[in-house]
Design a protein around this motif. Structure first.
Motif, PDB file in Angstrom:
ATOM      1  N   GLY A  60      39.561  38.530  44.415  1.00 19.64           N
ATOM      2  CA  GLY A  60      40.348  39.318  43.757  1.00 19.64           C
ATOM      3  C   GLY A  60      39.652  40.010  42.426  1.00 19.64           C
ATOM      4  N   ALA A  61      38.556  39.164  42.041  1.00 20.20           N
ATOM      5  CA  ALA A  61      37.754  39.740  41.163  1.00 20.20           C
ATOM      6  C   ALA A  61      36.664  40.778  41.440  1.00 20.20           C
ATOM      7  N   HIS A  62      36.326  41.867  40.341  1.00 20.59           N
ATOM      8  CA  HIS A  62      35.154  42.615  40.874  1.00 20.59           C
ATOM      9  C   HIS A  62      33.750  42.024  40.870  1.00 20.59           C
ATOM     10  N   ARG A  63      32.984  42.527  41.473  1.00 17.46           N
ATOM     11  CA  ARG A  63      31.610  41.866  41.565  1.00 17.46           C
ATOM     12  C   ARG A  63      30.704  41.742  40.413  1.00 17.46           C
ATOM     13  N   ALA A  64      30.888  42.886  39.587  1.00 14.02           N
ATOM     14  CA  ALA A  64      30.384  42.723  37.971  1.00 14.02           C
ATOM     15  C   ALA A  64      30.749  41.484  37.386  1.00 14.02           C
ATOM     16  N   ARG A  65      32.124  41.184  37.098  1.00 10.46           N
ATOM     17  CA  ARG A  65      32.594  40.133  36.581  1.00 10.46           C
ATOM     18  C   ARG A  65      31.915  38.821  37.005  1.00 10.46           C
ATOM     19  N   LEU A  66      32.019  38.826  38.361  1.00 10.64           N
ATOM     20  CA  LEU A  66      31.488  37.590  39.159  1.00 10.64           C
ATOM     21  C   LEU A  66      29.915  37.243  38.802  1.00 10.64           C
ATOM     22  N   MET A  67      29.382  38.305  39.041  1.00 10.46           N
ATOM     23  CA  MET A  67      27.633  38.391  38.749  1.00 10.46           C
ATOM     24  C   MET A  67      27.539  37.747  37.250  1.00 10.46           C
ATOM     25  N   ALA A  68      28.437  38.456  36.398  1.00  9.54           N
ATOM     26  CA  ALA A  68      28.253  37.897  34.835  1.00  9.54           C
ATOM     27  C   ALA A  68      28.573  36.628  34.560  1.00  9.54           C
ATOM     28  N   ALA A  69      29.190  36.094  35.469  1.00  3.37           N
ATOM     29  CA  ALA A  69      29.647  34.471  35.438  1.00  3.37           C
ATOM     30  C   ALA A  69      29.003  33.647  36.408  1.00  3.37           C
ATOM     31  N   VAL A  70      27.817  33.999  36.970  1.00  2.00           N
ATOM     32  CA  VAL A  70      27.054  33.122  37.801  1.00  2.00           C
ATOM     33  C   VAL A  70      26.347  31.820  37.137  1.00  2.00           C
ATOM     34  N   GLU A  71      25.749  32.179  36.327  1.00  2.00           N
ATOM     35  CA  GLU A  71      25.152  30.917  35.161  1.00  2.00           C
ATOM     36  C   GLU A  71      26.330  29.943  34.852  1.00  2.00           C
ATOM     37  N   THR A  72      27.345  30.571  34.259  1.00  2.87           N
ATOM     38  CA  THR A  72      28.475  29.492  33.749  1.00  2.87           C
ATOM     39  C   THR A  72      29.044  28.820  34.949  1.00  2.87           C
ATOM     40  N   ALA A  73      29.243  29.648  36.102  1.00  4.78           N
ATOM     41  CA  ALA A  73      29.826  28.888  37.336  1.00  4.78           C
ATOM     42  C   ALA A  73      28.945  27.762  37.758  1.00  4.78           C
ATOM     43  N   LEU A  74      27.482  28.110  37.668  1.00  4.23           N
ATOM     44  CA  LEU A  74      26.686  26.850  38.061  1.00  4.23           C
ATOM     45  C   LEU A  74      26.875  25.792  37.147  1.00  4.23           C
ATOM     46  N   ASP A  75      26.972  26.125  35.975  1.00  4.38           N
ATOM     47  CA  ASP A  75      26.892  24.926  35.083  1.00  4.38           C
ATOM     48  C   ASP A  75      28.311  24.132  35.358  1.00  4.38           C
ATOM     49  N   TYR A  76      29.203  25.061  35.416  1.00  2.00           N
ATOM     50  CA  TYR A  76      30.574  24.241  35.509  1.00  2.00           C
ATOM     51  C   TYR A  76      30.735  23.580  36.912  1.00  2.00           C
ATOM     52  N   PRO A  96      37.185  31.406  31.863  1.00  2.00           N
ATOM     53  CA  PRO A  96      37.364  32.668  32.545  1.00  2.00           C
ATOM     54  C   PRO A  96      36.335  33.534  32.934  1.00  2.00           C
ATOM     55  N   LEU A  97      36.450  34.435  33.702  1.00  2.00           N
ATOM     56  CA  LEU A  97      35.409  35.234  34.090  1.00  2.00           C
ATOM     57  C   LEU A  97      35.128  36.186  32.848  1.00  2.00           C
ATOM     58  N   PRO A  98      33.854  36.756  32.539  1.00  2.00           N
ATOM     59  CA  PRO A  98      33.725  37.553  31.643  1.00  2.00           C
ATOM     60  C   PRO A  98      34.233  38.906  31.758  1.00  2.00           C
ATOM     61  N   ASP A  99      34.771  39.715  30.781  1.00  3.85           N
ATOM     62  CA  ASP A  99      35.524  40.988  30.632  1.00  3.85           C
ATOM     63  C   ASP A  99      34.481  42.116  30.760  1.00  3.85           C
ATOM     64  N   VAL A 100      33.803  42.551  31.740  1.00  2.00           N
ATOM     65  CA  VAL A 100      32.756  43.543  32.049  1.00  2.00           C
ATOM     66  C   VAL A 100      33.063  44.716  32.873  1.00  2.00           C
TER      67      VAL A 100
END
Length: 244
Positions: free
Chosen positions: A43-59, A89-93
């Protein structure tokens, strides 16, 4: 696949990083998965997901480390398994526009999956050009005369600019690219004298009208003579209608 089979569909990017083997899934792999739409179902758009990649890996690394801790007892492990870690939360971009999303999708997969950059205007460009790649490739070889001049509309992909080392054009450059329309792809060659005139117009993902001569070696290819932007081509057609 193992993680999905064992725990069901991934609910989010963070759920994915929590459950997969991060020794096999690095940042580049995760970015490619985002680019090709693997997480669109979250349900999240790809730009928000891409901005969260490093945070998600750390998590994911932190959660997996905590689950693997030898200090946790059986009941602690069960409690962790039942609970959901507080994912950030996912970044708001802003969302990518369609052109950017398709370009990144093509970069990851090597083809367009959810659409095509020419989808909206492709039929109009085809009418202006008067010919499609599919029609050209479907024609019997004997029906295509050597050096037949054709005009095609399409998008530039696989652009390669090469220096010329020998001959009268040594020191100059030539180019090769693939012209893609909604029906197929045709290799194109731009020799040095033409390249000097059109190099500013020919770029990756540019939509162009290309006129040139057909040449058949192992496959059919287009030797480019002229290049026009959509606006220039439309102006030429309007002018020809007025004159005639």
């Amino acid at each position: 696949l193992e993680a999905r089979t064992g725990g069901g569909p991934f609910a989010s990017l963070f759920d994915f990083c929590e459950r997969v083997d991060l020794k096999r899934v690095n940042k580049r792999v995760l970015e490619s998965l985002v680019q090709c739409g693997a997480f669109d179902t979250t349900g999240a758009h790809r730009a928000r997901l891409m901005a969260a990649v490093e945070t998600a890996l750390d998590y994911g690394q932190r959660v997996q480390k905590e689950k693997a801790s030898p200090q946790l007892g059986l009941f602690d492990t069960l409690d962790i398994a039942r609970s959901t870690f507080n994912a950030p939360p996912l970044p708001d971009v802003p969302a990518w526009d369609t052109r950017e999303q398709l370009a990144l999708e093509n970069e990851a997969l090597g083809f367009y999956l959810t659409g095509h950059p020419l989808q909206r205007k492709g039929p109009f460009f085809r009418k202006l050009a008067g010919l499609s790649v599919e029609e050209l490739l479907a024609a019997p070889p004997e029906s295509i005369a050597p050096d037949r001049v054709v005009g095609l509309a399409g998008m530039v992909s696989g652009l390669r600019v090469m220096p010329i080392k020998k001959g009268q054009h040594a020191g100059m450059k030539m180019a090769r690219f693939t012209l893609d329309d909604l029906t197929g792809s045709l290799p194109a060659v731009v020799f040095a004298r033409v390249w000097a005139d059109v190099r500013d117009a020919v770029a990756a993902d540019a939509v162009l009208f290309v006129q040139g001569r057909l040449q058949r070696k192992e496959t059919l290819e287009l030797l480019v003579d002229e290049v026009f932007s959509p606006g220039e081509m439309l102006a030429r057609r309007v002018q020809s209608l007025v004159l005639h």
